[in-house]
Design a protein around this motif. Structure first.
Motif, PDB file in Angstrom:
ATOM      1  N   GLU A  36     -14.549  77.526  22.507  1.00  0.00           N
ATOM      2  CA  GLU A  36     -13.438  75.931  23.074  1.00  0.00           C
ATOM      3  C   GLU A  36     -12.802  75.832  21.627  1.00  0.00           C
ATOM      4  N   PHE A  37     -12.992  76.392  20.542  1.00  0.00           N
ATOM      5  CA  PHE A  37     -12.259  75.885  19.248  1.00  0.00           C
ATOM      6  C   PHE A  37     -11.493  77.144  18.688  1.00  0.00           C
ATOM      7  N   GLY A  38     -10.327  76.969  18.259  1.00  0.00           N
ATOM      8  CA  GLY A  38      -9.432  77.662  17.624  1.00  0.00           C
ATOM      9  C   GLY A  38     -10.052  78.461  16.440  1.00  0.00           C
ATOM     10  N   HIS A  39     -10.585  77.706  15.551  1.00  0.00           N
ATOM     11  CA  HIS A  39     -11.396  78.160  14.401  1.00  0.00           C
ATOM     12  C   HIS A  39     -12.555  77.305  14.297  1.00  0.00           C
ATOM     13  N   LEU A  40     -13.783  77.870  13.655  1.00  0.00           N
ATOM     14  CA  LEU A  40     -14.965  77.098  13.779  1.00  0.00           C
ATOM     15  C   LEU A  40     -15.132  76.356  12.379  1.00  0.00           C
ATOM     16  N   SER A  41     -14.797  75.156  12.396  1.00  0.00           N
ATOM     17  CA  SER A  41     -15.215  74.336  11.141  1.00  0.00           C
ATOM     18  C   SER A  41     -16.749  73.967  11.464  1.00  0.00           C
ATOM     19  N   ASP A  42     -17.132  73.625  10.318  1.00  0.00           N
ATOM     20  CA  ASP A  42     -18.363  73.082  10.169  1.00  0.00           C
ATOM     21  C   ASP A  42     -18.974  72.270  11.237  1.00  0.00           C
ATOM     22  N   ASP A  43     -18.061  71.065  11.558  1.00  0.00           N
ATOM     23  CA  ASP A  43     -18.100  69.918  12.387  1.00  0.00           C
ATOM     24  C   ASP A  43     -18.266  70.754  13.827  1.00  0.00           C
ATOM     25  N   ALA A  44     -17.482  72.007  14.179  1.00  0.00           N
ATOM     26  CA  ALA A  44     -17.172  72.360  15.484  1.00  0.00           C
ATOM     27  C   ALA A  44     -18.979  73.202  15.573  1.00  0.00           C
ATOM     28  N   MET A  45     -19.358  73.780  14.596  1.00  0.00           N
ATOM     29  CA  MET A  45     -20.710  74.483  14.808  1.00  0.00           C
ATOM     30  C   MET A  45     -21.707  73.475  14.929  1.00  0.00           C
ATOM     31  N   ARG A  46     -21.783  72.237  14.310  1.00  0.00           N
ATOM     32  CA  ARG A  46     -22.600  71.193  14.554  1.00  0.00           C
ATOM     33  C   ARG A  46     -22.430  70.553  15.923  1.00  0.00           C
ATOM     34  N   LEU A  47     -21.576  70.472  16.373  1.00  0.00           N
ATOM     35  CA  LEU A  47     -21.218  69.913  17.582  1.00  0.00           C
ATOM     36  C   LEU A  47     -21.867  70.798  18.610  1.00  0.00           C
ATOM     37  N   VAL A  48     -21.694  72.187  18.524  1.00  0.00           N
ATOM     38  CA  VAL A  48     -22.198  73.122  19.588  1.00  0.00           C
ATOM     39  C   VAL A  48     -23.632  73.038  19.660  1.00  0.00           C
ATOM     40  N   THR A  64     -20.748  84.007  12.907  1.00  0.00           N
ATOM     41  CA  THR A  64     -20.418  84.902  11.823  1.00  0.00           C
ATOM     42  C   THR A  64     -20.591  86.302  12.106  1.00  0.00           C
ATOM     43  N   PHE A  65     -21.348  86.496  13.249  1.00  0.00           N
ATOM     44  CA  PHE A  65     -21.663  87.851  13.563  1.00  0.00           C
ATOM     45  C   PHE A  65     -20.323  88.423  14.334  1.00  0.00           C
ATOM     46  N   TYR A  66     -19.517  87.749  15.179  1.00  0.00           N
ATOM     47  CA  TYR A  66     -18.556  88.141  15.928  1.00  0.00           C
ATOM     48  C   TYR A  66     -17.314  88.185  15.374  1.00  0.00           C
ATOM     49  N   THR A  67     -16.707  89.123  15.363  1.00  0.00           N
ATOM     50  CA  THR A  67     -15.287  89.009  14.702  1.00  0.00           C
ATOM     51  C   THR A  67     -14.306  88.139  15.234  1.00  0.00           C
ATOM     52  N   MET A  68     -14.498  87.737  16.621  1.00  0.00           N
ATOM     53  CA  MET A  68     -13.435  87.053  17.332  1.00  0.00           C
ATOM     54  C   MET A  68     -13.564  85.625  17.146  1.00  0.00           C
ATOM     55  N   PHE A  69     -14.448  85.221  16.280  1.00  0.00           N
ATOM     56  CA  PHE A  69     -14.593  83.772  15.659  1.00  0.00           C
ATOM     57  C   PHE A  69     -14.143  83.766  14.124  1.00  0.00           C
ATOM     58  N   ARG A  70     -13.557  82.857  13.718  1.00  0.00           N
ATOM     59  CA  ARG A  70     -13.072  82.478  12.643  1.00  0.00           C
ATOM     60  C   ARG A  70     -13.642  81.407  11.906  1.00  0.00           C
ATOM     61  N   LEU A  71     -13.973  81.192  10.484  1.00  0.00           N
ATOM     62  CA  LEU A  71     -14.317  79.880   9.998  1.00  0.00           C
ATOM     63  C   LEU A  71     -13.266  79.087   9.322  1.00  0.00           C
ATOM     64  N   GLU A  72     -12.086  79.935   9.164  1.00  0.00           N
ATOM     65  CA  GLU A  72     -10.893  79.402   8.829  1.00  0.00           C
ATOM     66  C   GLU A  72      -9.888  79.629   9.663  1.00  0.00           C
ATOM     67  N   PRO A  73      -8.722  78.614   9.707  1.00  0.00           N
ATOM     68  CA  PRO A  73      -7.517  78.795  10.629  1.00  0.00           C
ATOM     69  C   PRO A  73      -6.947  80.193  10.425  1.00  0.00           C
ATOM     70  N   GLY A  74      -6.386  80.736  11.243  1.00  0.00           N
ATOM     71  CA  GLY A  74      -5.828  82.075  11.226  1.00  0.00           C
ATOM     72  C   GLY A  74      -4.340  81.950  11.343  1.00  0.00           C
ATOM     73  N   GLY A  75      -3.379  82.803  11.443  1.00  0.00           N
ATOM     74  CA  GLY A  75      -2.206  83.034  11.590  1.00  0.00           C
ATOM     75  C   GLY A  75      -1.738  82.891  13.284  1.00  0.00           C
ATOM     76  N   LYS A  76      -0.481  82.608  13.600  1.00  0.00           N
ATOM     77  CA  LYS A  76      -0.241  82.734  14.863  1.00  0.00           C
ATOM     78  C   LYS A  76      -0.643  83.737  15.609  1.00  0.00           C
ATOM     79  N   ASN A  77      -0.246  84.990  15.020  1.00  0.00           N
ATOM     80  CA  ASN A  77      -0.731  86.435  15.449  1.00  0.00           C
ATOM     81  C   ASN A  77      -1.925  86.872  14.765  1.00  0.00           C
ATOM     82  N   THR A  78      -2.950  87.267  15.513  1.00  0.00           N
ATOM     83  CA  THR A  78      -4.200  87.975  14.634  1.00  0.00           C
ATOM     84  C   THR A  78      -4.098  89.483  14.969  1.00  0.00           C
ATOM     85  N   ILE A  79      -3.676  90.154  14.182  1.00  0.00           N
ATOM     86  CA  ILE A  79      -3.872  91.620  14.126  1.00  0.00           C
ATOM     87  C   ILE A  79      -5.068  92.185  14.072  1.00  0.00           C
ATOM     88  N   ARG A  80      -5.850  92.660  14.973  1.00  0.00           N
ATOM     89  CA  ARG A  80      -6.955  93.410  14.941  1.00  0.00           C
ATOM     90  C   ARG A  80      -6.802  94.769  14.933  1.00  0.00           C
TER      91      ARG A  80
END
Length: 166
Positions: A36-48, A64-80
């Motif tokens: 539900e979140f673009g990047h996962l702030s500490d607040d977002a993870m605590r809410l979950v 932190t296990f799944y690469t589809m989640f980020r703890l910091e905001p990313g760019g408009k395009n994420t090249i995987r």
């Protein structure tokens, strides 16, 4: 905690929790809640964690296990960029290096204009067309280092944000 789930997200999570009553826990719903979140702030993870009544450590471990989640905001395009065995054997690391040169960043970094984030991905399930990368829902197959510039130029004109995956 100032962050909240939307009413729609709350309904979706409640329905998912009802689907897994035998689990004895709401752990099976963590992935859906995190998405539900673009990047996962500490607040977002605590809410979950609070919403699902599960330990924060479990939520953090999933995030932190799944690469589809980020703890910091990313760019408009994420090249995987895949560098798993098929891609590696067919030049995946050369293509990754070409992306790094073209974008002026290293893997796991974001360009200063916030247009691109470059991730080294373990596998994107397109081994028959290695080396490959995925951006949002767009797959780039049989990439060569010489083709990287064209991909970057295309993404500047027609971004494929990760939000289109949800």
């Amino acid at each position: 905690m100032s962050l909240e789930f939307s009413a729609e997200a709350q309904k979706k999570l409640a329905a998912l929790c009802e689907r897994y009553p035998s689990a004895g826990s709401k752990q099976p719903v963590v992935l859906a809640a995190l998405k539900e979140f673009g990047h996962l702030s500490d607040d977002a993870m605590r809410l979950v964690a609070a919403t699902l009544a599960i330990p924060y450590a479990h939520v953090y471990g999933v995030a932190t296990f799944y690469t589809m989640f980020r703890l910091e905001p990313g760019g408009k395009n994420t090249i995987r960029m895949c560098t798993n065995i098929s891609c590696m054997l067919r030049g995946g690391y050369d293509v990754l290096a070409a992306f790094e040169r073209k974008l002026g960043i290293k893997k796991d970094e974001t360009t200063s204009d916030k247009q691109f984030t470059l991730i080294e991905e373990e596998c994107i399930a397109a081994c028959a067309n290695a080396p490959c990368a995925v951006v949002g829902t767009k797959y780039y197959l049989d990439i060569t280092p010489d083709g990287v510039g064209k991909i970057v130029d295309e993404l500047k004109l027609l971004p494929h944000p990760e939000s289109e995956v949800v």
